[in-house]
Design a protein around this motif. Structure first.
Motif, PDB file in Angstrom:
ATOM      1  N   PHE A  79      44.662  26.430  24.373  1.00 36.84           N
ATOM      2  CA  PHE A  79      43.709  26.128  23.297  1.00 36.84           C
ATOM      3  C   PHE A  79      43.044  27.399  22.766  1.00 36.84           C
ATOM      4  N   LEU A  80      43.828  28.479  22.771  1.00 35.85           N
ATOM      5  CA  LEU A  80      43.317  29.760  22.275  1.00 35.85           C
ATOM      6  C   LEU A  80      42.856  29.648  20.824  1.00 35.85           C
ATOM      7  N   GLY A  81      43.674  29.031  19.978  1.00 41.25           N
ATOM      8  CA  GLY A  81      43.328  28.926  18.559  1.00 41.25           C
ATOM      9  C   GLY A  81      42.010  28.208  18.346  1.00 41.25           C
ATOM     10  N   GLU A  82      41.789  27.133  19.074  1.00 36.84           N
ATOM     11  CA  GLU A  82      40.547  26.381  18.946  1.00 36.84           C
ATOM     12  C   GLU A  82      39.342  27.207  19.381  1.00 36.84           C
TER      13      GLU A  82
ATOM     14  N   ALA B 130      34.489  35.762  19.004  1.00 38.17           N
ATOM     15  CA  ALA B 130      34.819  36.569  20.174  1.00 38.17           C
ATOM     16  C   ALA B 130      35.935  37.566  19.893  1.00 38.17           C
ATOM     17  N   GLN B 131      35.832  38.698  20.562  1.00 38.12           N
ATOM     18  CA  GLN B 131      36.886  39.708  20.522  1.00 38.12           C
ATOM     19  C   GLN B 131      37.986  39.288  21.497  1.00 38.12           C
ATOM     20  N   LEU B 132      39.200  39.145  20.978  1.00 38.82           N
ATOM     21  CA  LEU B 132      40.348  38.759  21.795  1.00 38.82           C
ATOM     22  C   LEU B 132      41.038  40.016  22.310  1.00 38.82           C
ATOM     23  N   ILE B 133      41.335  40.029  23.610  1.00 35.41           N
ATOM     24  CA  ILE B 133      42.009  41.179  24.231  1.00 35.41           C
ATOM     25  C   ILE B 133      43.286  40.684  24.891  1.00 35.41           C
ATOM     26  N   VAL B 134      44.427  41.257  24.449  1.00 33.31           N
ATOM     27  CA  VAL B 134      45.728  40.834  24.968  1.00 33.31           C
ATOM     28  C   VAL B 134      46.648  42.038  25.130  1.00 33.31           C
ATOM     29  N   HIS B 135      47.703  41.854  25.914  1.00 33.43           N
ATOM     30  CA  HIS B 135      48.739  42.865  26.072  1.00 33.43           C
ATOM     31  C   HIS B 135      49.584  42.935  24.802  1.00 33.43           C
ATOM     32  N   THR B 136      50.174  44.088  24.551  1.00 32.49           N
ATOM     33  CA  THR B 136      50.977  44.254  23.337  1.00 32.49           C
ATOM     34  C   THR B 136      52.139  43.271  23.261  1.00 32.49           C
ATOM     35  N   HIS B 137      52.728  42.898  24.411  1.00 32.68           N
ATOM     36  CA  HIS B 137      53.829  41.930  24.402  1.00 32.68           C
ATOM     37  C   HIS B 137      53.352  40.508  24.136  1.00 32.68           C
ATOM     38  N   PHE B 138      52.078  40.286  24.312  1.00 30.37           N
ATOM     39  CA  PHE B 138      51.515  38.947  24.171  1.00 30.37           C
ATOM     40  C   PHE B 138      51.724  38.387  22.768  1.00 30.37           C
ATOM     41  N   VAL B 139      51.572  39.238  21.772  1.00 30.46           N
ATOM     42  CA  VAL B 139      51.577  38.791  20.377  1.00 30.46           C
ATOM     43  C   VAL B 139      52.886  38.083  20.036  1.00 30.46           C
ATOM     44  N   GLU B 140      54.013  38.710  20.348  1.00 29.99           N
ATOM     45  CA  GLU B 140      55.316  38.116  20.043  1.00 29.99           C
ATOM     46  C   GLU B 140      55.562  36.864  20.877  1.00 29.99           C
TER      47      GLU B 140
ATOM     48  N   LEU C 198      53.358  34.803  22.077  1.00 30.90           N
ATOM     49  CA  LEU C 198      52.518  33.713  21.599  1.00 30.90           C
ATOM     50  C   LEU C 198      53.133  33.051  20.367  1.00 30.90           C
ATOM     51  N   LEU C 199      53.769  33.838  19.532  1.00 27.98           N
ATOM     52  CA  LEU C 199      54.385  33.304  18.325  1.00 27.98           C
ATOM     53  C   LEU C 199      55.568  32.390  18.627  1.00 27.98           C
TER      54      LEU C 199
ATOM     55  N   VAL D 136      48.103  36.430  16.188  1.00 28.21           N
ATOM     56  CA  VAL D 136      46.818  37.088  16.454  1.00 28.21           C
ATOM     57  C   VAL D 136      46.886  38.591  16.208  1.00 28.21           C
ATOM     58  N   SER D 137      47.974  39.051  15.614  1.00 30.17           N
ATOM     59  CA  SER D 137      48.209  40.487  15.477  1.00 30.17           C
ATOM     60  C   SER D 137      47.108  41.214  14.707  1.00 30.17           C
ATOM     61  N   LYS D 138      46.444  40.518  13.787  1.00 27.17           N
ATOM     62  CA  LYS D 138      45.410  41.168  12.982  1.00 27.17           C
ATOM     63  C   LYS D 138      44.001  40.884  13.488  1.00 27.17           C
ATOM     64  N   GLN D 139      43.910  40.056  14.541  1.00 26.41           N
ATOM     65  CA  GLN D 139      42.593  39.669  15.043  1.00 26.41           C
ATOM     66  C   GLN D 139      42.297  40.212  16.437  1.00 26.41           C
ATOM     67  N   ALA D 140      43.339  40.602  17.143  1.00 27.00           N
ATOM     68  CA  ALA D 140      43.167  40.949  18.558  1.00 27.00           C
ATOM     69  C   ALA D 140      43.068  42.449  18.792  1.00 27.00           C
ATOM     70  N   THR D 141      42.393  42.793  19.883  1.00 26.76           N
ATOM     71  CA  THR D 141      42.501  44.143  20.431  1.00 26.76           C
ATOM     72  C   THR D 141      43.740  44.130  21.307  1.00 26.76           C
ATOM     73  N   ILE D 142      44.767  44.830  20.858  1.00 28.31           N
ATOM     74  CA  ILE D 142      46.062  44.780  21.528  1.00 28.31           C
ATOM     75  C   ILE D 142      46.182  45.967  22.479  1.00 28.31           C
TER      76      ILE D 142
END
Length: 233
Positions: A63-66, A73-83, A85-86, A123-129
């Motif tokens: 429920f990350l999107g919700e 909040a500032q979202l923090i994820v690993h660089t591989h996370f973005v792809e 998640l898609l 989340v590529s434009k919203q997250a701290t990657i």
């Protein structure tokens, strides 16, 4: 530290000098329960200023999107996370860490719980990657160090506090059907072993897994030799 998770997955909340930080978001459909858990501790959802995702699996990013829509909040994820998640589903790479884990995974599939899907989000434009070269929380005077802990997934990361609490995601586990603190699914066994070595070298006081109860870091030393006997199934 507060845990508002359930018997299946933990949802840790850490109070930082800059507000509350949520570690992972649980299964799809769990947002309302999460909000109710916050209210039980007199925490408003707007008080969450950071979301830290240990990896992109359905029981962690469900429920990350919700949660993102309900907070700034500032979202923090690993660089591989973005792809990952898609993709909208867990990667089908690797295998089970043992016979009991294999039986459990197959039983989940038989009862209709084996799709492991979640809402795909860009989340590529919203997250701290995080790419492993910086420490975005420490740079904001928040004493939490990010550790790369691949193996369960390529994007697995954890958080180490200054007083020795290690929130390891699925780099380890302490509940059924885990054996010897191992997670039940491993994508890359060599990386997984190396991540255990990283956790051991971190000299944490206590390990907080995403599944099961906290345990002493001494268990990592105790069970590390058993990793060499794992055959992915």
């Amino acid at each position: 530290m507060i845990n508002i998770g359930n018997r299946i997955a933990n949802n840790y909340l850490l109070l930082t000098p800059k507000g509350w930080l949520a570690i992972d978001t649980g299964y799809p459909g769990g947002f309302r329960r999460f909000v109710n858990g916050l209210a039980a501790h007199s925490i408003d959802i707007s008080d969450i200023n950071y979301i830290f995702l240990t990896h992109a699996h359905d029981d962690h990013a469900g429920f990350l999107g919700e949660l993102m829509n309900a907070t700034d909040a500032q979202l923090i994820v690993h660089t591989h996370f973005v792809e990952r998640l898609l993709s909208g589903h867990n990667q089908r790479i690797g295998g089970c860490s043992g016979v009991l884990a294999k039986v459990f995974v197959e039983s989940m599939r038989l009862v209709g719980k084996g799709k492991h899907e979640f809402p795909a989000i860009d989340v590529s434009k919203q997250a701290t990657i995080w790419d492993g070269t910086t420490q975005p929380l420490m740079e904001q005077d928040i004493p939490l160090k990010i550790l790369a802990l691949p193996g369960h997934t390529s994007d697995s990361i954890g958080l180490l506090s200054e007083d020795g609490e290690l929130f390891c995601g699925d780099a380890a586990m302490n509940g059924f059907p885990s054996v010897n603190r191992n997670i039940i699914w491993i994508e890359n066994l060599d990386d997984y072993c190396n991540s255990w070595d990283i956790m051991i070298k971190a000299k944490a006081r206590v390990i907080y897994p995403s599944h099961g109860k906290p345990f002493s870091s001494a268990d990592l030393d105790k069970y590390r030799p058993y990793l060499q006997k794992i055959v992915l199934r």
